[in-house]
Design an enzyme around this catalytic site. Sequence first.
Site, mmCIF file in Angstrom:
data_model
loop_
_atom_site.group_PDB
_atom_site.id
_atom_site.type_symbol
_atom_site.label_atom_id
_atom_site.label_comp_id
_atom_site.label_asym_id
_atom_site.label_seq_id
_atom_site.Cartn_x
_atom_site.Cartn_y
_atom_site.Cartn_z
ATOM 1 N N ASN A 19 1.014 -1.312 0.080
ATOM 2 C CA ASN A 19 0.113 0.078 -0.220
ATOM 3 C C ASN A 19 0.819 1.293 -0.034
ATOM 4 O O ASN A 19 1.359 1.447 0.972
ATOM 5 C CB ASN A 19 -0.911 -0.071 1.095
ATOM 6 C CG ASN A 19 -1.880 1.127 1.093
ATOM 7 O OD1 ASN A 19 -1.749 1.879 0.427
ATOM 8 N ND2 ASN A 19 -2.704 1.057 2.165
ATOM 9 N N ARG A 109 -2.498 -2.133 -3.618
ATOM 10 C CA ARG A 109 -3.681 -1.293 -3.464
ATOM 11 C C ARG A 109 -3.675 -0.107 -4.317
ATOM 12 O O ARG A 109 -2.524 0.547 -4.249
ATOM 13 C CB ARG A 109 -3.761 -0.986 -1.970
ATOM 14 C CG ARG A 109 -5.018 0.080 -1.849
ATOM 15 C CD ARG A 109 -5.193 0.290 -0.337
ATOM 16 N NE ARG A 109 -6.241 1.452 -0.343
ATOM 17 C CZ ARG A 109 -6.217 2.644 0.333
ATOM 18 N NH1 ARG A 109 -5.295 2.929 1.030
ATOM 19 N NH2 ARG A 109 -7.522 3.199 0.386
ATOM 20 N N HIS A 198 -13.176 1.643 -0.582
ATOM 21 C CA HIS A 198 -13.470 0.943 0.436
ATOM 22 C C HIS A 198 -13.721 -0.381 -0.062
ATOM 23 O O HIS A 198 -14.288 -1.108 0.762
ATOM 24 C CB HIS A 198 -14.105 1.066 1.577
ATOM 25 C CG HIS A 198 -13.738 2.204 2.533
ATOM 26 N ND1 HIS A 198 -14.496 3.137 3.049
ATOM 27 C CD2 HIS A 198 -12.461 2.649 2.919
ATOM 28 C CE1 HIS A 198 -13.681 3.979 3.915
ATOM 29 N NE2 HIS A 198 -12.451 3.694 3.620
ATOM 30 N N ARG A 259 -12.423 14.312 7.926
ATOM 31 C CA ARG A 259 -13.213 15.045 6.726
ATOM 32 C C ARG A 259 -14.335 15.071 7.098
ATOM 33 O O ARG A 259 -15.306 14.325 7.997
ATOM 34 C CB ARG A 259 -13.137 13.581 5.558
ATOM 35 C CG ARG A 259 -11.705 13.767 4.861
ATOM 36 C CD ARG A 259 -11.668 12.288 4.128
ATOM 37 N NE ARG A 259 -10.655 11.503 4.520
ATOM 38 C CZ ARG A 259 -10.698 10.166 3.964
ATOM 39 N NH1 ARG A 259 -11.752 9.829 3.246
ATOM 40 N NH2 ARG A 259 -9.853 9.258 4.632
ATOM 41 N N GLU A 403 -8.183 -6.124 4.338
ATOM 42 C CA GLU A 403 -8.040 -5.854 3.183
ATOM 43 C C GLU A 403 -6.807 -6.442 2.583
ATOM 44 O O GLU A 403 -6.604 -6.863 1.239
ATOM 45 C CB GLU A 403 -8.123 -4.435 2.845
ATOM 46 C CG GLU A 403 -9.327 -3.714 3.087
ATOM 47 C CD GLU A 403 -9.107 -2.085 3.602
ATOM 48 O OE1 GLU A 403 -8.971 -1.715 4.593
ATOM 49 O OE2 GLU A 403 -9.655 -1.424 2.673
#
Length: 422
Positions: A19, A109, A198, A259, A403
Amino acid sequence: MGETVHGSGGSGSLVLVLNSGSSSVKFAVLAPAGGERVLAGMAEKVGTPEAELQIRRFPDHVATEQLPGGSYQAVIARILDHLPEAGLGTAGDGSSGPGQSHLVGAGHRVVHGGERFTASVLVDDEVIAAIRSSSHLAPLHNPANLAGIEAVRAVRPDLPQVAVFDTAFHQTMPPSAFRYAVPEEWYTRYGVRRYGFHGTSYRFVTERAAALLGRPLTELRLVAAHLGNGCSVAAVSDGASVDTTMGLTPLEGLVMGTRSGDVDPGLFGYLADRAGLTIDELNDALYTASGLQGVSGVSNDMRTVEAAAAEGNERARLALEVFVHRLAKAIAGMAVGVERLDALVFTGGIGENSAFVRSQVLARLGFLGLTEDAEANARNGRGTRGRISLDGPVVAMVVPTDEELMIARDTARLAAVGARLR
Ligand code: ADP
């Protein structure tokens, strides 16, 4: 998509999962079959004289290494150097005998696959060019993800590589869910539509939820909430995403750590006028100074906000109320997309660990047929196959996401297909 691995190199297969961010890279080396970790860690300040590699060799050996001037390639090479030390050979180098583990591929990813990628793919020149051409949609992330792919290529040109996209799972959304009601040309010329993120996590937890429920995924109507630093909810019908709260960017939808999630787009003009803020300043504030952080003034971290609220901090309490209200409202909205709800799945750091958030959400969703089982919820669903609700028409459950394992599985499966074709 989403199959488990069959015939992908045997029980000793390992996959390097990366990642890659702009100056850091998180990595793991794991078995795609069972998810056992061999190595995991992170490189920071990549490309600077202070580059540093933190590496954990399971079960318990931890090391921090300086990699002066460490280029991306140097980092990858160093991670691979650790494999033989772990008693491993690598595929094709002649050292992997029967019963030994070997590296079958590298899985990356990749944040944005645009409309081009609807599933994970084996990386070739054409795929690299297509990821590059989606970079305007994720200018901070896609170039970094590509740098990871190029670095592995330079160090191990023969190693199969696979790109796994955050957006791909949501490409099954119908236009009613993915189109914004804006001028047509914004979509056709500039790609302004809802993509969702996601996806890798949703694929993992919905498969796992089906297994825990003992029912085929293709017959289930699910709403899943991935609540980490970024938060979203998705509606998954018969294994396919039909709606989700994130959109063109990962800013839309729920309240997150820093956020804002949804705001009135009218605030851009209003604050430009009233406060003289530029687009960059507004964007920055909505990404980094809003959410739990902005409302609570305490932290972007749910644990800290919960603790402050418990001690009587009013702003922290309000931040939790806004977070939970918006989350419950989004879950109810997503239920429209699945028409009939069989299960609500919580995952991500908050979804898996915050009994408080789950309890508050379930209390607001009684009209959907959900009732909290307080004891099971307090145990995060452990010992009840994830279930945290009392008997009723809808099951609420906690399903830990992984993940990296999903990326490893896709990588092993596609690398095996690639090997058959060669
Ligand atoms: P990322 O999205 O970066 O992968 P995680 O999925 O690990 O992040 O989620 C991080 C969030 O999970 C943080 O807000 C953290 O406070 C929250 N979290 C972790 N453990 C708990 C807990 N026991 N109670 C409440 N929140 C938690």
